[in-house]
Design an enzyme around this catalytic site. Structure first.
Site, PDB file in Angstrom:
ATOM      1  N   SER A   8      46.122  54.722  43.974  1.00 49.78           N
ATOM      2  CA  SER A   8      46.748  55.680  43.067  1.00 49.78           C
ATOM      3  C   SER A   8      46.042  55.669  41.713  1.00 49.78           C
ATOM      4  O   SER A   8      46.072  54.666  40.988  1.00 49.78           O
ATOM      5  CB  SER A   8      48.223  55.356  42.871  1.00 49.78           C
ATOM      6  OG  SER A   8      48.706  56.138  41.792  1.00 49.78           O
ATOM      7  N   HIS A  33      44.789  58.976  45.681  1.00 52.14           N
ATOM      8  CA  HIS A  33      46.206  59.377  45.579  1.00 52.14           C
ATOM      9  C   HIS A  33      46.468  59.840  44.145  1.00 52.14           C
ATOM     10  O   HIS A  33      46.238  59.111  43.174  1.00 52.14           O
ATOM     11  CB  HIS A  33      47.108  58.198  45.953  1.00 52.14           C
ATOM     12  CG  HIS A  33      48.565  58.534  46.012  1.00 52.14           C
ATOM     13  ND1 HIS A  33      49.145  59.169  47.088  1.00 52.14           N
ATOM     14  CD2 HIS A  33      49.563  58.336  45.118  1.00 52.14           C
ATOM     15  CE1 HIS A  33      50.436  59.326  46.860  1.00 52.14           C
ATOM     16  NE2 HIS A  33      50.724  58.836  45.664  1.00 52.14           N
ATOM     17  N   ASP A  35      49.189  61.270  41.489  1.00 53.23           N
ATOM     18  CA  ASP A  35      50.629  61.322  41.216  1.00 53.23           C
ATOM     19  C   ASP A  35      50.927  62.310  40.090  1.00 53.23           C
ATOM     20  O   ASP A  35      50.587  62.062  38.930  1.00 53.23           O
ATOM     21  CB  ASP A  35      51.132  59.927  40.808  1.00 53.23           C
ATOM     22  CG  ASP A  35      51.232  59.001  41.999  1.00 53.23           C
ATOM     23  OD1 ASP A  35      51.868  59.388  43.001  1.00 53.23           O
ATOM     24  OD2 ASP A  35      50.667  57.890  41.936  1.00 53.23           O
ATOM     25  N   MET A  37      53.754  64.106  37.878  1.00 52.47           N
ATOM     26  CA  MET A  37      55.158  63.927  37.453  1.00 52.47           C
ATOM     27  C   MET A  37      55.493  64.918  36.346  1.00 52.47           C
ATOM     28  O   MET A  37      54.679  65.129  35.440  1.00 52.47           O
ATOM     29  CB  MET A  37      55.355  62.511  36.909  1.00 52.47           C
ATOM     30  CG  MET A  37      55.003  61.423  37.894  1.00 52.47           C
ATOM     31  SD  MET A  37      55.254  59.811  37.155  1.00 52.47           S
ATOM     32  CE  MET A  37      54.629  58.756  38.470  1.00 52.47           C
ATOM     33  N   HIS A  66      50.533  63.980  45.367  1.00 51.50           N
ATOM     34  CA  HIS A  66      51.961  63.674  45.501  1.00 51.50           C
ATOM     35  C   HIS A  66      52.693  64.366  44.353  1.00 51.50           C
ATOM     36  O   HIS A  66      52.633  63.910  43.207  1.00 51.50           O
ATOM     37  CB  HIS A  66      52.114  62.140  45.445  1.00 51.50           C
ATOM     38  CG  HIS A  66      53.523  61.653  45.516  1.00 51.50           C
ATOM     39  ND1 HIS A  66      53.865  60.355  45.217  1.00 51.50           N
ATOM     40  CD2 HIS A  66      54.680  62.275  45.864  1.00 51.50           C
ATOM     41  CE1 HIS A  66      55.171  60.210  45.374  1.00 51.50           C
ATOM     42  NE2 HIS A  66      55.695  61.352  45.754  1.00 51.50           N
ATOM     43  N   MET A  68      55.680  65.069  42.312  1.00 58.75           N
ATOM     44  CA  MET A  68      57.022  64.613  41.921  1.00 58.75           C
ATOM     45  C   MET A  68      57.535  65.601  40.875  1.00 58.75           C
ATOM     46  O   MET A  68      57.677  65.272  39.690  1.00 58.75           O
ATOM     47  CB  MET A  68      56.949  63.181  41.384  1.00 58.75           C
ATOM     48  CG  MET A  68      56.732  62.158  42.492  1.00 58.75           C
ATOM     49  SD  MET A  68      56.189  60.560  41.869  1.00 58.75           S
ATOM     50  CE  MET A  68      54.425  60.862  41.757  1.00 58.75           C
ATOM     51  N   MET A 137      58.853  56.585  50.079  1.00 60.78           N
ATOM     52  CA  MET A 137      58.812  55.914  48.781  1.00 60.78           C
ATOM     53  C   MET A 137      59.422  54.512  48.933  1.00 60.78           C
ATOM     54  O   MET A 137      60.578  54.387  49.337  1.00 60.78           O
ATOM     55  CB  MET A 137      59.594  56.712  47.731  1.00 60.78           C
ATOM     56  CG  MET A 137      58.965  58.047  47.341  1.00 60.78           C
ATOM     57  SD  MET A 137      57.227  57.974  46.864  1.00 60.78           S
ATOM     58  CE  MET A 137      57.285  56.805  45.511  1.00 60.78           C
ATOM     59  N   ASP A 175      54.391  54.301  49.742  1.00 64.28           N
ATOM     60  CA  ASP A 175      54.017  54.478  48.332  1.00 64.28           C
ATOM     61  C   ASP A 175      54.951  53.688  47.417  1.00 64.28           C
ATOM     62  O   ASP A 175      56.134  54.027  47.297  1.00 64.28           O
ATOM     63  CB  ASP A 175      54.063  55.974  47.989  1.00 64.28           C
ATOM     64  CG  ASP A 175      53.493  56.276  46.615  1.00 64.28           C
ATOM     65  OD1 ASP A 175      52.993  55.336  45.950  1.00 64.28           O
ATOM     66  OD2 ASP A 175      53.560  57.450  46.206  1.00 64.28           O
TER      67      ASP A 175
HETATM   68  C1  DX5 Z   1      55.330  56.165  41.921  1.00 63.45           C
HETATM   69  C2  DX5 Z   1      54.048  56.776  42.426  1.00 63.45           C
HETATM   70  C3  DX5 Z   1      53.158  55.787  43.075  1.00 63.45           C
HETATM   71  C4  DX5 Z   1      52.636  54.746  42.114  1.00 63.45           C
HETATM   72  C5  DX5 Z   1      52.365  53.509  42.906  1.00 63.45           C
HETATM   73  O1  DX5 Z   1      56.150  57.146  41.419  1.00 63.45           O
HETATM   74  O2  DX5 Z   1      54.334  57.771  43.381  1.00 63.45           O
HETATM   75  O3  DX5 Z   1      52.085  56.420  43.759  1.00 63.45           O
HETATM   76  O4  DX5 Z   1      51.467  55.144  41.475  1.00 63.45           O
HETATM   77  O5  DX5 Z   1      52.066  52.497  42.022  1.00 63.45           O
HETATM   78  P1  DX5 Z   1      52.220  50.971  42.391  1.00 63.45           P
HETATM   79  O6  DX5 Z   1      51.293  50.720  43.555  1.00 63.45           O
HETATM   80  O7  DX5 Z   1      51.812  50.274  41.146  1.00 63.45           O
HETATM   81  O8  DX5 Z   1      53.644  50.741  42.775  1.00 63.45           O
HETATM   82 ZN    ZN Z   2      52.606  58.525  44.693  1.00 62.32          ZN
END
Ligand code: DX5
Ligand code: ZN
Length: 218
Positions: A8, A33, A35, A37, A66, A68, A137, A175
């Site tokens: 990620s 990956h 992320d 948000m 991903h 979110m 998750m 994840d």
């Molecule tokens: C959390 C993200 C993950 C995050 C994982 O909301 O979707 O992808 O980056 O990070 P670690 O591996 O540090 O838990």
């Molecule tokens: Zn993620």
């Protein structure tokens, strides 16, 4: 089968995204990956389309995006244009999930669905045959570096049974909080893809950490 490794980028050094991308290109990582948000679906903001497009310029591997975010249907084509190869939306953010899956597939991207820790895998019963990936998750989405939730192993087994029952091709992605200790049990339970953020990027040697995850014995 060895795991598909998807580090990620959320945990990488944002001031040096080009060198972080080059490190991932050299490494045994399979996907990037990404992320995204929005501060609404999750209580945090990360980055958006221009940053993803900047990563894409240097990435020689698929971008596993991903989302979110609420109302992801408003941005699917934009994320595809900014280089997404896999687009994953949250079940909890999509009252019309079937329609969003078709929308993603129409762009040519692979379609994934993510489930929060409290959402049972049984909600996927009528859509599992249509999707390419399920992201379970294993922390509450919004932040890197959180503690892995142990109930994930049981969810993987239930999801695997659902996939087999419906003859689905969906990959199981885990994840949140993934590390060298829980990875073997995750693989034994039926995982296909391991996302790892802080475990990879806070390591003294991220490339070796990726190699160790890729070559995990289970
Ligand atoms: C959390 C993200 C993950 C995050 C994982 O909301 O979707 O992808 O980056 O990070 P670690 O591996 O540090 O838990
Ligand atoms: Zn993620």
């Amino acid at each position: 089968m060895p795991p598909i490794i998807a580090p990620s980028v959320l945990a990488s050094d944002f001031a040096n995204l080009q060198s972080e991308a080059e490190m991932l290109n050299r490494s045994q990582a399979d996907w990037f990956h990404i992320d995204i948000m929005d501060g609404r679906f999750v209580p945090n903001l990360s980055f958006g389309l221009p940053v993803q497009a900047a990563i894409k310029k240097h990435a020689q591997k698929p971008l596993d995006v991903h989302l979110m975010i609420v109302e992801p249907q408003l941005y699917i084509e934009d994320f595809r244009k900014a280089g997404a190869d896999i687009i994953t939306v949250h079940y909890e953010a999509c009252p019309h999930l079937h329609r969003v899956i078709q929308q993603i597939k129409l762009t040519g991207a692979k379609a994934g669905v993510a489930l929060n820790p409290h959402t049972p895998v049984s909600v996927l019963e009528d859509i599992i045959a249509d999707i390419d990936l399920v992201c379970l998750m294993s922390v509450n989405p919004g932040f890197g570096g959180q503690k892995f939730i142990e109930n994930t192993y049981a969810k993987i087994e239930k999801l695997k049974a659902l996939i087999v029952k419906h003859n689905s091709q969906a990959l199981i992605e885990i994840d949140g909080g993934v590390n060298q200790e829980n990875a073997p049990k995750l693989m034994k339970s039926g995982a296909d893809v391991l996302v790892a953020g802080s475990f990879v990027f806070t390591a003294a040697d991220p490339e070796k950490t990726i190699a160790d995850l890729k070559n995990i014995a289970y």
